[in-house]
Design a protein around this motif. Structure first.
Motif, PDB file in Angstrom:
ATOM      1  N   SER A 178       1.347  -1.254  -0.339  1.00 18.08           N
ATOM      2  CA  SER A 178      -0.319   0.103   0.401  1.00 18.08           C
ATOM      3  C   SER A 178       0.961   1.506  -0.041  1.00 18.08           C
ATOM      4  O   SER A 178       0.399   2.602  -0.444  1.00 18.08           O
ATOM      5  CB  SER A 178      -0.756  -0.059   1.395  1.00 18.08           C
ATOM      6  N   PRO A 187      -4.668   1.174  -3.073  1.00 14.16           N
ATOM      7  CA  PRO A 187      -5.267   1.601  -1.578  1.00 14.16           C
ATOM      8  C   PRO A 187      -4.858   0.835  -0.701  1.00 14.16           C
ATOM      9  O   PRO A 187      -5.263   1.058   0.487  1.00 14.16           O
ATOM     10  CB  PRO A 187      -5.760   2.224  -1.756  1.00 14.16           C
ATOM     11  N   GLU A 188      -5.895  -0.142  -0.946  1.00 12.79           N
ATOM     12  CA  GLU A 188      -6.893  -1.602  -0.409  1.00 12.79           C
ATOM     13  C   GLU A 188      -5.365  -2.860  -0.290  1.00 12.79           C
ATOM     14  O   GLU A 188      -5.376  -3.454   0.894  1.00 12.79           O
ATOM     15  CB  GLU A 188      -8.052  -2.549   0.050  1.00 12.79           C
ATOM     16  N   GLU A 220      -1.358  -4.900   1.201  1.00 11.31           N
ATOM     17  CA  GLU A 220      -0.806  -5.058   2.678  1.00 11.31           C
ATOM     18  C   GLU A 220       0.012  -3.440   2.971  1.00 11.31           C
ATOM     19  O   GLU A 220       0.988  -3.750   1.730  1.00 11.31           O
ATOM     20  CB  GLU A 220      -0.445  -5.731   2.573  1.00 11.31           C
TER      21      GLU A 220
END
Length: 702
Positions: free
Chosen positions: A616, A685-686, A688
């Motif tokens: 991320s 954005p989602e 790890e």
């Protein structure tokens, strides 16, 4: 009723699936031998479907245990269907399925009180009563039991077997720290230094083990110590070590594309050395390759075990050729106590005769050719006795454990039987009863078990450990307690501290799932971020390059640049080495993971581009040339993927690398769809956070 129809459908579906597996098990039996259906390394291979009749130390007055008999119908068929369903849908092993079967049997204890025999009669009350019952008897594994009960309740609801939804949900917390996540406080030094010490051996324990390993008391203890040596030097699972094949040692020359053996700087052949083993999960044959520093310890262990087990191995080979026989004596042949001592390892004839008498083996006469004094304090003579060899052999065959193990070949449907003599680590029965050296049954060879290893390491309160034998303790004087699994955690933590990537760690530890690495990486936040903060502290390019050069000179930074520098320094001169460093040591890249000395203009990242696994922290910027470099990396990754797919081999780890590469290709393509702007745009954005801020850290991870 509808729920009864659903029950019959559920049982019939699972019964049909079970028959298609061709396990050789009769569905109607109340005891299933699942050694070919659910192969595992333990000696217990049975699933039992009878009542839970075992007595408890603290049985509540309101609980009445049923008599020992088969579970009533249709509850027994339901329990069998649950076992098959869990295996079919969750793909779990023997222990998980056996535990769920046991919970079904415990539920029946509550049903028995009310005269119930069908799962359609189960309600939330039944499940809560089981939990309450186990609390009252102070059952230790309450969390695991409650979790399994919840699985059974969910199956009943899913298949609509009960008249009303069960709605069972337990709120029991595990005593295992693995489940007890605790939030950390910002900028507190004790959080920065937190480590899951209970998963790792202490420094004093390792020093104590070194003293034991280098000073075995006798040959039998050395077999055990060399086995533990292999656990430490490989980091393999305990059952993988106890099931090593006799021909496990592997030496493979390293060859170039032309098939010629590669040479090192000194002109010696480059040889990869490893140990072949059967993976505990799926029983696949694999090779664990050793680092150079691990080879001497591993080689000593393998060679010494082979030497120390020669006699036991010969006995095993003879017994394998002569089924249902332990020795060369015929059944009607007469053998004396004096001769039996050689096979059963007793020191005194009177003790051996006492053992045989205890097991109702009668002697046929007295052998006055041999005698011994009953004790040092008396002059009374004890004569040897005669026995029928067949009577003793029949008794020993009944207690002999089945030592052959079925191992599933990686790409075959048939099972291959590995004989006892084909395993590396074997010993005679009773070899590790160190408090009673006189009771070793040489005539009964067997594998070293995981229980014996753990007892030697101090996990059991009553068994004498290798440390207690030498009066070695922890610094505070407490008993040293290690487990066979701690070396695996310890070695994986060393790999993490050394900077190995997740892919490399998974391959070294024999894992197929990279996400499991985290459970074995017991590094502190300070260890993971200390050096990185030094990188971020540079105030100029000159400081950064100076830091790189100092790290290469003192070997605190590892890699090809460091290796070449020290090779030139040793084989040519210091000036040549410094000239090389000034020419090639000009780049150190700041990443979320620390510094990288790799020259990206020459070849792709050698650390497998972990940022492209969905980190991320990765952003698209408007930096000139960024899009072109991503496209170039995408092309190279696709070429590497096509090459890997085209090679039709079964090399261990190929599937891990292929999946990792496919994930990177997908993420590279995703990044190219983003249009750069004046402000950085987060690609995942989602994703790890491979490097998490301190306030997001938990005590259970690093």
């Amino acid at each position: 009723m509808k729920m009864e129809i659903n029950l019959v459908d559920f049982i019939n579906i699972e019964k049909k699936h079970f028959s298609s597996l061709k396990t050789g098990i009769n569905w109607e039996d109340s005891r299933w031998n699942v050694s070919k259906w659910l192969p595992h390394r333990g000696h217990d291979n049975s699933l039992v479907f009878n009542t839970f009749y075992r007595t408890f130390k603290k049985l509540p007055p309101n609980i009445i245990l049923p008599e020992k008999k088969d579970l009533p119908s249709p509850y027994m068929e339901f329990t069998k269907a649950v076992a098959v369903y869990i295996h079919r849908t969750k793909n779990v092993g023997f222990m998980s399925i056996r535990n769920c079967v046991n919970e079904c049997r415990r539920l029946h204890i509550i049903m028995y009180r009310r005269g119930e025999n069908s799962p359609t009669q189960l309600t939330r009350w039944h499940f809560e009563e089981v939990v309450q019952f186990l609390k009252e008897i102070e059952y230790k594994n309450l969390f695991d039991t409650a979790t399994n009960l919840q699985v059974i309740a969910d199956i009943i609801e899913l298949k609509k077997i009960s008249s009303k939804p069960i709605g069972f949900s337990h709120g029991i917390k595990s005593e295992n720290r693995y489940y007890n996540y605790q939030s950390t406080q910002l900028a507190q030094s004790n959080d920065l230094d937190f480590r899951k010490e209970e998963k790792l051996p202490s420094y004093e324990a390792l020093v104590a083990y070194a003293k034991c390993s280098n000073n075995p008391i006798n040959n039998y203890e050395e077999i055990l110590l060399r086995t533990i040596d292999l656990l430490i030097v490989t980091g393999l699972r305990g059952n993988e070590i106890t099931h090593l094949p006799y021909d496990c040692w592997v030496e493979k020359p390293l060859k170039d594309p032309q098939g010629l053996v590669k040479k090192d700087f000194h002109g010696n052949d480059l040889i990869n050395i490893g140990i072949r083993y059967f993976a505990e999960k799926q029983f696949q044959s694999r090779v664990h390759w050793f680092a150079k520093q691990d080879i001497p310890m591993a080689k000593r262990a393998v060679e010494r075990i082979k030497t120390l087990t020669e006699e036991t191995r010969e006995i095993a080979k003879w017994q394998e050729k002569n089924k249902n026989k332990l020795w060369q004596y015929e059944k009607d042949e007469i053998i004396s106590t004096y001769e039996l001592i050689e096979f059963l390892g007793y020191r005194k004839m009177v003790s051996l005769d006492g053992y045989l008498k205890k097991h109702n083996i009668k002697h046929t006469g007295t052998d006055k050719s041999f005698f011994e004094y009953k004790s040092k304090r008396t002059s009374k003579i004890y004569y040897s006795k005669f026995y029928r060899a067949g009577d003793i052999e029949e008794h020993l065959l009944n207690i002999k454990r089945e030592q052959n193990v079925f191992l599933e070949e990686a790409n075959a449907n048939n099972n291959k039987e590995i004989k006892l003599s084909g395993f590396l680590v074997i010993r005679p029965e009773g070899a590790f009863r160190f408090k009673r050296f006189a009771n070793t049954f040489k005539i009964l060879p067997g594998r070293v078990t995981l229980t014996e290893i753990n007892y030697a390491l101090g996990i059991n309160e009553t068994a004498e450990s290798i440390f207690e034998r030498r009066n070695l303790t922890e610094p505070d004087g407490t008993k040293i307690r290690l487990t066979s699994h701690q070396p695996r955690h310890w070695r994986n933590t060393l790999y993490e501290l050394a900077g190995m990537s997740n892919v490399q760690q998974a391959l070294a530890m024999g894992r197929q799932n990279l996400t499991q690495n985290k459970a074995y990486q017991h590094t502190t936040i300070r260890e993971k971020t200390g050096l990185h903060q030094e990188f971020l502290g540079f105030s100029s390019v000159g400081e950064k390059i100076s830091f790189l050069h100092d790290g290469v000179r003192n070997k605190s930074i590892l890699g090809d640049i460091t290796n070449t520098y020290h090779y030139l320094k040793k084989n040519e001169n210091l000036d040549s080495a410094e000239s090389f460093l000034r020419t090639h040591g000009l780049a150190i890249h700041l990443t979320p993971f620390g510094g990288c000395t790799h020259d990206f203009s020459q070849s792709p990242c050698q650390k497998h581009l972990q940022c492209w696994n969905g980190c991320s922290h990765l952003h698209r910027t408007n930096t000139p040339g960024e899009t072109e470099r991503i496209r170039e990396q995408l092309v190279r990754s696709k070429e590497a993927h096509e090459t890997m797919i085209s090679q039709n081999d079964s090399t261990y780890g190929k599937d891990v690398w292929t999946k990792d590469l496919e994930k990177k290709i997908k993420n590279l393509e995703r990044s190219l769809k983003i249009t750069p702007s004046s402000t950085p745009i987060q690609i995942f954005p989602e994703g790890e956070e491979f490097t998490k801020p301190v306030y997001k850290k938990k005590n259970s991870s690093v």
